[in-house]
Every structure is written in C-alpha cells, then in structure tokens.
Scaffold this motif. Structure first.
Motif, PDB file in Angstrom:
ATOM      1  N   PHE A  51     114.328 -67.239  13.036  1.00  0.00           N
ATOM      2  CA  PHE A  51     114.074 -65.962  12.379  1.00  0.00           C
ATOM      3  C   PHE A  51     113.664 -66.236  10.939  1.00  0.00           C
ATOM      4  O   PHE A  51     114.348 -66.951  10.217  1.00  0.00           O
ATOM      5  CB  PHE A  51     115.325 -65.086  12.405  1.00  0.00           C
ATOM      6  N   VAL A  87     116.041 -59.552  10.440  1.00  0.00           N
ATOM      7  CA  VAL A  87     115.633 -59.571  11.846  1.00  0.00           C
ATOM      8  C   VAL A  87     116.728 -60.228  12.689  1.00  0.00           C
ATOM      9  O   VAL A  87     117.076 -59.731  13.763  1.00  0.00           O
ATOM     10  CB  VAL A  87     114.274 -60.279  12.024  1.00  0.00           C
ATOM     11  N   ARG A 132     110.743 -61.546  22.829  1.00  0.00           N
ATOM     12  CA  ARG A 132     110.338 -62.156  21.552  1.00  0.00           C
ATOM     13  C   ARG A 132     109.687 -63.513  21.808  1.00  0.00           C
ATOM     14  O   ARG A 132     108.641 -63.832  21.239  1.00  0.00           O
ATOM     15  CB  ARG A 132     111.562 -62.304  20.648  1.00  0.00           C
ATOM     16  N   PHE A 145     105.767 -64.698  20.840  1.00  0.00           N
ATOM     17  CA  PHE A 145     105.380 -65.884  20.065  1.00  0.00           C
ATOM     18  C   PHE A 145     104.540 -66.854  20.892  1.00  0.00           C
ATOM     19  O   PHE A 145     103.557 -67.413  20.397  1.00  0.00           O
ATOM     20  CB  PHE A 145     106.615 -66.587  19.480  1.00  0.00           C
ATOM     21  N   GLU A 177     107.017 -61.831  11.511  1.00  0.00           N
ATOM     22  CA  GLU A 177     108.113 -61.091  12.142  1.00  0.00           C
ATOM     23  C   GLU A 177     108.904 -60.390  11.043  1.00  0.00           C
ATOM     24  O   GLU A 177     109.322 -61.018  10.071  1.00  0.00           O
ATOM     25  CB  GLU A 177     109.015 -62.060  12.909  1.00  0.00           C
ATOM     26  N   THR A 178     109.105 -59.099  11.211  1.00  0.00           N
ATOM     27  CA  THR A 178     109.824 -58.296  10.227  1.00  0.00           C
ATOM     28  C   THR A 178     110.479 -57.130  10.949  1.00  0.00           C
ATOM     29  O   THR A 178     110.463 -57.074  12.173  1.00  0.00           O
ATOM     30  CB  THR A 178     108.864 -57.824   9.104  1.00  0.00           C
ATOM     31  N   PRO A 230     112.527 -54.951  15.478  1.00  0.00           N
ATOM     32  CA  PRO A 230     111.755 -56.179  15.297  1.00  0.00           C
ATOM     33  C   PRO A 230     110.269 -55.892  15.544  1.00  0.00           C
ATOM     34  O   PRO A 230     109.907 -55.258  16.543  1.00  0.00           O
ATOM     35  CB  PRO A 230     112.329 -57.125  16.355  1.00  0.00           C
ATOM     36  N   TYR A 244     106.101 -57.471  15.138  1.00  0.00           N
ATOM     37  CA  TYR A 244     105.297 -58.689  15.135  1.00  0.00           C
ATOM     38  C   TYR A 244     103.887 -58.322  14.704  1.00  0.00           C
ATOM     39  O   TYR A 244     103.273 -57.430  15.269  1.00  0.00           O
ATOM     40  CB  TYR A 244     105.352 -59.337  16.532  1.00  0.00           C
ATOM     41  N   THR A 288     100.262 -54.029  15.348  1.00  0.00           N
ATOM     42  CA  THR A 288     101.683 -54.363  15.341  1.00  0.00           C
ATOM     43  C   THR A 288     102.328 -54.050  16.681  1.00  0.00           C
ATOM     44  O   THR A 288     102.056 -53.017  17.290  1.00  0.00           O
ATOM     45  CB  THR A 288     102.403 -53.578  14.227  1.00  0.00           C
ATOM     46  N   ARG A 307     106.219 -53.728  18.390  1.00  0.00           N
ATOM     47  CA  ARG A 307     107.648 -53.630  18.091  1.00  0.00           C
ATOM     48  C   ARG A 307     108.416 -53.702  19.401  1.00  0.00           C
ATOM     49  O   ARG A 307     107.883 -53.323  20.444  1.00  0.00           O
ATOM     50  CB  ARG A 307     107.964 -52.305  17.377  1.00  0.00           C
TER      51      ARG A 307
END
Length: 150
Positions: free
Chosen positions: A16, A21, A40, A44, A58-59, A65, A67, A77, A79
């Motif tokens: 993270f 996050v 997640r 990635f 990532e935020t 969360p 991306y 984005t 989520r």
C-alpha cells in the motif's frame, strides 16, 4: 500496514502506497477483505500487462480504494468496495459519466451483474470471474486513450 490487511495479503502483492488505503482495507469486514484484496491484485496485474497504462496510483476517493492512471492519463478511475445492500458481495465502480458499464453489459451481460451506470456487482463467496473482470478493468484503464483515438 495494519495487521488485518497484512494477514490477507499474498506474497508479491503491491504494498500500500498510502497508510489510509491500508487502513480502509483493514476496516473491511473479514468476509469481504480477502475478496477485495483479490480484486485489488487483479487490478494491479491487469495494469501491468496492459500497454499504455503505466504505473497505477492507489488512493481513497469517497472513502473507497481507487485506482488511477495519473502518469499516463490513459484511463478512468476504478473504485472498489463492499456492497452496501447487505448481500455480503463486493463491487467494482466506474465513473458514471463514461460508457464503461454499457460496454461491459454488451460484452458480459449474461455473465456479470450491474448496478445502473456505475458498478459491476460481484456476489459473496463465489470465485471472481477473472477473465471478464480483467477485460473490464483493462477497458477502464485505457478508456481515455481509446476515446482520444475514436
């Protein structure tokens, strides 16, 4: 990273970047945390193998969360969160002003469930439909690039 999030991380998972996050993942109920971490991981992995996406940010956005393709601006984005309807499932959210969910419905309307123009709904306790989700994620992460070339 909090203990709860660390307990369900797999070897090789990206760390993270933001403590907030990690905290968000730790605060997810046990029954969905593993599924959200698997989603997640898929985000990635898809970003890494999709040309033009670049490094993934990532935020948290709206406490979820999120991306982003901040460097390349190639995508919209994504989520992820647990579903709030009490079903125990999880969801992958897209920006509702895009045509992403409409595209996903055309491609996978017989295999995935949706909520309006904003989410793919995933049932609790079922394996993630990796091929379909991976394709949907790739389409989101390249949304702006594809839109510019239309």
């Amino acid at each position: 990273m909090t203990r709860a999030a660390a307990d369900t991380m797999a070897d090789g998972d990206p760390p993270f970047a933001e403590p907030a996050v990690a905290t968000a993942f730790a605060e997810f109920p046990d029954d969905v945390r593993g599924e959200l971490l698997a989603l997640r991981r898929l985000i990635f992995a898809t970003a890494a193998r999709t040309g033009g996406v670049g490094p993934l940010g990532e935020t948290l956005k709206w406490g979820q969360p999120a991306y982003l393709t901040s460097l390349t601006k190639s995508g919209s984005t994504i989520r992820i969160d647990r579903r709030k309807d009490g079903s125990g499932g999880i969801a992958l959210y897209c920006h509702c002003a895009t045509d992403l969910i409409a595209t996903y419905r055309e491609l996978y309307g017989d295999r995935l469930a949706f909520e309006g123009k904003r989410a793919i709904l995933l049932p609790a306790g079922k394996p993630l439909p990796v091929a379909e989700l991976g394709h949907c994620i790739a389409l989101a992460l390249t949304y702006h690039t594809r839109k510019r070339t239309r």
